[in-house]
Write a protein that holds these residues in place. Structure first.
Motif, short mmCIF file in Angstrom:
data_model
loop_
_atom_site.label_atom_id
_atom_site.label_comp_id
_atom_site.label_asym_id
_atom_site.label_seq_id
_atom_site.Cartn_x
_atom_site.Cartn_y
_atom_site.Cartn_z
N GLY A 241 0.51 -1.32 -0.29
CA GLY A 241 0.01 0.51 -0.79
C GLY A 241 1.15 1.16 -0.27
O GLY A 241 2.43 1.08 0.02
N PRO A 242 0.17 2.43 -0.25
CA PRO A 242 1.12 4.07 -0.12
C PRO A 242 1.71 3.48 1.03
O PRO A 242 3.33 4.21 0.73
N ASP A 243 1.43 3.41 2.36
CA ASP A 243 2.29 3.57 3.38
C ASP A 243 3.58 2.48 3.50
O ASP A 243 4.34 1.89 4.27
N GLY A 244 3.43 1.31 2.69
CA GLY A 244 5.04 0.41 2.62
C GLY A 244 4.46 -0.53 3.37
O GLY A 244 5.55 -1.97 3.21
N LYS A 245 2.97 -0.89 3.59
CA LYS A 245 2.78 -2.39 4.24
C LYS A 245 2.34 -3.22 3.28
O LYS A 245 1.39 -3.00 2.58
N PRO A 246 2.98 -4.54 3.25
CA PRO A 246 2.40 -5.28 2.31
C PRO A 246 0.70 -5.56 2.48
O PRO A 246 0.11 -5.27 3.36
N LEU A 247 0.42 -5.77 1.34
CA LEU A 247 -1.22 -5.58 1.08
C LEU A 247 -1.89 -7.22 0.45
O LEU A 247 -3.01 -7.34 1.00
N SER A 248 -0.87 -8.10 0.06
CA SER A 248 -1.54 -9.47 -0.43
C SER A 248 0.04 -10.12 -1.19
O SER A 248 0.30 -9.27 -1.40
N VAL A 249 0.38 -11.45 -1.18
CA VAL A 249 1.55 -12.00 -1.68
C VAL A 249 0.31 -13.35 -2.57
O VAL A 249 -1.24 -13.97 -2.26
N ILE A 250 0.17 -13.03 -4.26
CA ILE A 250 -0.57 -14.55 -4.42
C ILE A 250 0.69 -15.00 -5.39
O ILE A 250 1.72 -14.76 -6.13
#
Length: 280
Positions: A241-250
């Motif tokens: 995300g914009p804050d650098g936190k992971p959103l997803s792994v596929i």
């Protein structure tokens, strides 16, 4: 006693991980072994390394037997690395990914077979010691390990990320980004299985039409940055995300030129342990 235990910790953790297929469970098993050691009379233990191996083996065996069969593969850890060529310090993680592939193979074994195979073939523990852990004779332990070895040899291991595998994943990504429904259907197996790990649990979708209709994981939205990655040694995709936190792994499973399985992890608790930097 504490210093002697710490000298054995890495080996015990390796044993427990190979048996259990989960770093978290392995840590729990090793910690439980320490607690049991702390309650023991030190003078009564002749061979500390052997005693600890036996204790960790028994704890791991109990944990394996307590698991529901359908949770075995789901509990394996995600080993995520950048897909643009590993740096030297990433080689250990890629080696760990190979270990995860072996865990998938070991899931075909019974708890007793798995323990016997791991302890003898990977850590050279004697059949006499394995028999004590299993409550069996030395000869019975040999037979169990031999049966496990035959199963391992006859079980197909997950295929590595070959060029064809990568091409299929790239075709899916392009079709999803472009919203090309027909292209998605061409690259998806008719019986494809989509599994999504969410904070509330696992959500499963079956069939190419349903999976293609919901393929919005690459359409932008809240995704600020994304990059190809290897997940347990297999091509995948990760976004931040914009804050650098992971959103997803596929991660994708490919067979005969089509995607047969897709796993998407959006559970923050599972993503928290992944140390892959977002692209600039």
């Amino acid at each position: 006693m504490a210093e002697a235990f710490e000298a054995q910790r890495d080996r015990l953790r390796a044993v427990a991980y190979r048996v259990l297929g989960s770093h978290a469970d392995a840590e729990d098993a090793v910690q439980e072994a320490w607690m049991r050691l702390a309650r023991q009379d030190e003078s009564a233990i002749g061979n500390l390394a052997g005693w600890l191996t036996t204790v960790v083996g028994r704890i791991s065996l109990d944990l394996l037997r307590a698991r529901r069969p359908e949770t075995a593969y789901e509990r394996t850890d995600l080993v995520v690395t950048a897909a643009d060529g590993p740096a030297p310090d990433e080689q250990a993680l890629l080696a760990d990914a190979v270990g995860v592939a072996m865990v998938v193979v070991l899931d075909a074994l019974t708890p007793s077979e798995r323990l016997a195979f791991v302890l003898h073939d990977m850590f050279a523990v004697s059949f006499a010691e394995i028999g004590q852990i299993l409550g069996k004779s030395t000869d019975a332990a040999k037979m169990i390990a031999s049966r496990a070895r035959r199963k391992v040899r006859s079980t197909d291991r997950p295929a590595g990320p070959g060029r064809e595998h990568q091409r299929v994943v790239e075709a899916f990504t392009a079709a999803a980004v472009g919203g090309d429904f027909e292209a998605l259907l061409r690259v998806l197996d008719p019986d494809v299985k989509l599994t999504v790990d969410t904070p509330a649990g696992v959500v499963v979708t079956l069939g190419a039409t349903k999976v293609a209709a919901g393929a919005r994981m690459f359409d932008g939205g809240s995704v600020a940055r994304q990059r190809p990655v290897l997940v347990n040694g297999v091509p995948g995709h990760m976004s931040w995300g914009p804050d650098g936190k992971p959103l997803s792994v596929i991660v994708f499973t490919v067979a005969d030129g089509r995607i047969t399985g897709i796993r998407i992890v959006v559970d923050p608790a599972m993503l928290a342990g992944i140390d892959v930097p977002a692209p600039d």
